[in-house]
Write an enzyme that holds these catalytic residues in place. Structure first.
Site, PDB file in Angstrom:
ATOM      1  CB  ALA A 369      -0.928   0.006   1.215  1.00 13.90           C
ATOM      2  CB  SER A 412      -3.672  -0.070  -8.379  1.00 13.39           C
ATOM      3  OG  SER A 412      -3.407   0.882  -9.395  1.00 13.39           O
ATOM      4  CE  LYS A 415      -7.357  10.490  -8.080  1.00 13.77           C
ATOM      5  NZ  LYS A 415      -8.152   9.593  -7.221  1.00 13.77           N
ATOM      6  N   GLY A 455     -12.206   8.890   3.095  1.00 13.59           N
ATOM      7  CA  GLY A 455     -11.515   9.231   4.325  1.00 13.59           C
ATOM      8  C   GLY A 455     -10.016   9.081   4.263  1.00 13.59           C
TER       9      GLY A 455
END
Length: 474
Positions: A369, A412, A415, A455
């Protein structure tokens, strides 16, 4: 919170005073029934002393039954139907004791008189409790009530309970002035002193007429589309919006003002949340060694919070920022004492360090991540996006493959679809690196594209919330 040492004594004093009042009620009811009026023309002549003795017998019986049923521990300001049932049982039980004694002493002559006396005692004790409850539930006069003028949508069970609690909490920031409900039966009625002033379709008009400053959506069973529709209507009026949790969150079956919250990001989702395949996740995570890169970030830390539900044997928290890794580890350790946590401060751009970490911990599962996510910042610093998002991903993937990791999951972004930004382009290239490695590897490589992660620190949603809080524009 520390309690005053006098608190137990004050409580005992109140209970003692209540016992004396009950004794007085019993004495008065008995004297009225057996001495003054004697309306049943009893064949037995009762003196005042006889009546008081009967009252004493019943009071002693009532005291024993009340102790057994914890009658004097009831807080009458919160009394329910169950508490009223306890009151009824206590009085009737003491009367049956009295009835048995009187049968033995007076040969069935006072049966109807005792029934009358029991009714007087029951009503007297109930009246005292109603006085106590009424005193504790006195509402603050409207002109003295502080807080924002608040409208509650929904006059059902949740709306009624919220209205009751808000009216009792005199210092609360919300002052309920009305409720909305589509039920014609409730129109014009009052709930805990608050009027049902209209239907939900009249929302905008009533907000303007009543000068409403806050709205509480108190219908937990609403469907998502209907909830979104109402929240959008409230937002357009520019008043403060609050909501109760969804029905599935109300596992306790209770609603209180503590559950009122401002509109959350999830309320704006516009669809039902996706349910995860818990069984499959648990099969791969339970008892395994799992490594999460970017574990101190918003996405990585949430992945860690979800992973501990499935009881991995060891969770390796890898990140570049030492403070964020320290905070997430401390948080996780509070909830999972039996999981072994490892903190690794490392940069995914350092290839040698990645190989060293993989060899040391030999994870079964890796969640990658770690990434630079802020689109505007990456436009200004494209070289950093390339080094971190592309080279960093390649370094972690190669190290995982060399260490024999069973499964590698790259996080991922949407975008990466026809990218129009540096951040999106670097994530797309990173996906291609993982796809290429997956073709000839014993490690199972996978890529998961997230949309706008609600968030997260790279999400636009917090910016929208900040703009809304300032009154726009968005």
């Amino acid at each position: 919170m520390q309690h005053s040492p006098l608190t137990p004594y004050r409580r005992q004093l109140k209970i003692g005073l209540l016992r004396l009042i009950d004794a007085g009620v019993i004495a008065l009811a008995t004297v009225v029934t057996f001495y003054f009026f004697n309306p049943l023309h009893l064949t037995v002549n009762f003196e005042l002393q006889d009546a008081l003795e009967i009252a004493l017998i019943q009071w002693i019986a009532l005291t024993f039954v009340a102790h057994w049923m914890r009658f004097y521990q009831i807080i009458w300001r919160y009394a329910s139907l169950r508490d009223l049932a306890v009151l009824l049982v206590v009085v009737l039980a003491s009367s049956f004791v009295l009835l048995g004694l009187e049968y033995a002493l007076f040969d069935f002559a006072v049966e109807r008189a005792i029934f009358l006396q029991t009714g007087l005692v029951l009503n007297g004790i109930l009246f005292v409790r109603l006085l106590i409850r009424g005193r504790s539930l006195r509402l603050v006069p409207e002109h003295k009530t502080l807080g924002k003028r608040t409208l509650i949508i929904g006059a059902g069970a949740s709306g009624q309970m919220i209205t009751k609690e808000l009216k009792q909490k005199k210092s609360h920031i919300l002052n309920v002035v009305g409720l909305l409900d589509d039920s014609l039966e409730l129109r014009g009625m009052r709930i805990h002193g608050v009027p049902v002033i209209g239907a939900i379709e009249q929302l905008e008009c009533i907000i303007e007429e009543q000068k409403i400053e806050a709205v509480v959506l108190a219908i937990p069973s609403l469907s998502y589309p209907r909830r979104i529709e109402l929240l959008n209507r409230i937002k357009q009026t520019q008043v403060e919006a609050h909501t109760l949790p969804m029905l599935v969150e109300l596992a306790s079956g209770k609603v209180s003002i503590q559950q009122i919250r401002e509109v959350s990001i999830a309320d704006l989702l516009g669809r039902e949340p996706v349910e995860l395949d818990i069984t499959e996740i648990e099969r791969s995570v339970h008892g395994a060694t799992v490594l999460v890169t970017g574990a101190g970030g918003s996405i990585g830390s949430e992945i860690c919070r979800q992973l501990i539900r499935f009881r991995p044997e060891r969770l390796v928290l890898l990140g570049h920022g030492e403070n964020s890794i320290y905070l997430i580890r401390r948080e996780l350790e509070c909830f999972s004492q039996d999981i072994q946590f490892e903190s690794v401060i490392a940069d995914v751009q350092d290839s040698d360090r990645m190989f060293e970490v993989m060899r040391r911990f030999e994870p079964d599962l890796v969640y990658h991540a770690a990434a630079h996510k802020h689109v505007p910042l990456m436009e200004d610093n494209p070289s950093e996006a390339v080094k971190n998002n592309i080279y960093g991903t390649r370094n972690v993937a190669r190290a995982a493959e060399a260490a024999g990791v069973k499964r590698f999951v790259m996080i991922s972004t949407d975008k990466a679809v026809n990218p129009t930004s540096v951040m999106g382009a670097t994530k797309r290239i990173a996906e291609m690196v993982i796809q290429q490695m997956a073709r000839n590897s014993e490690t199972t490589f996978a890529v998961v594209r997230f949309g706008n992660v609600l968030g997260s620190r790279g999400s636009v949603i917090p910016l929208f919330k900040e703009q809304i809080a300032k009154g726009g524009p968005i």
